[in-house]
Design a protein around this motif. Sequence first.
Motif, mmCIF file in Angstrom:
data_model
loop_
_atom_site.group_PDB
_atom_site.id
_atom_site.type_symbol
_atom_site.label_atom_id
_atom_site.label_comp_id
_atom_site.label_asym_id
_atom_site.label_seq_id
_atom_site.Cartn_x
_atom_site.Cartn_y
_atom_site.Cartn_z
ATOM 1 N N THR A 11 0.649 -1.209 0.101
ATOM 2 C CA THR A 11 0.024 -0.023 -0.057
ATOM 3 C C THR A 11 0.825 1.121 0.089
ATOM 4 O O THR A 11 2.149 1.214 0.220
ATOM 5 N N ALA A 12 0.114 2.434 -0.268
ATOM 6 C CA ALA A 12 1.086 3.725 -0.213
ATOM 7 C C ALA A 12 1.611 3.880 1.300
ATOM 8 O O ALA A 12 2.718 4.546 1.316
ATOM 9 N N GLU A 13 0.917 3.574 2.095
ATOM 10 C CA GLU A 13 1.319 3.689 3.509
ATOM 11 C C GLU A 13 2.581 2.927 3.889
ATOM 12 O O GLU A 13 3.431 3.264 4.345
ATOM 13 N N ILE A 73 8.606 10.475 0.046
ATOM 14 C CA ILE A 73 7.824 10.221 -0.987
ATOM 15 C C ILE A 73 7.838 11.649 -1.773
ATOM 16 O O ILE A 73 7.146 12.376 -1.215
#
Length: 114
Positions: free
Chosen positions: A26-28, A41
Motif C-alpha cells: 500500500t502507499a502507507e 515520497i
Amino acid sequence: MRLLALAAVAALLVGCAPTAQPAAPTAETLASACSAKGGTIQPVGKAQIPTCVIPYADAGKACTDKSQCEGQCVLEGNLEAQGDVTGTCQKTNRQFGCYARVVNGKSTGAICVD
C-alpha cells in the motif's frame, strides 16, 4: 483402474492451480519503508511519479570519484568538461537534470535526465 487414473489427473491439476499472490504494498507501507531509510515520497521527473527520495549526508562535498560519495560524484549542468575536474557528491538517490559523472577526476560526458 479408471479411478486410479482419475486420481492421478486430479493430482496433476491441483499442482497447476494458481497460488495466492502476496498483496501489493500500500502507499502507507511504501511511505513507511521510505521513511525508515530516511527518505520521503516526492514527485520526481517529468512524469512526476511519486518516488522514495533519500538525501545523502555528504551532498555537495567536493569529490573526484564516486568512491568519495554515498551516491555519484557529479558535475551539474549541461557542460563538457575536459581535463581534471572536481565534482560534488550527489544530493539524493534521484539525479535529474543535466550532469556528468566524475570518475578518477575526469568527466564522463554530460547527460540530461527528465
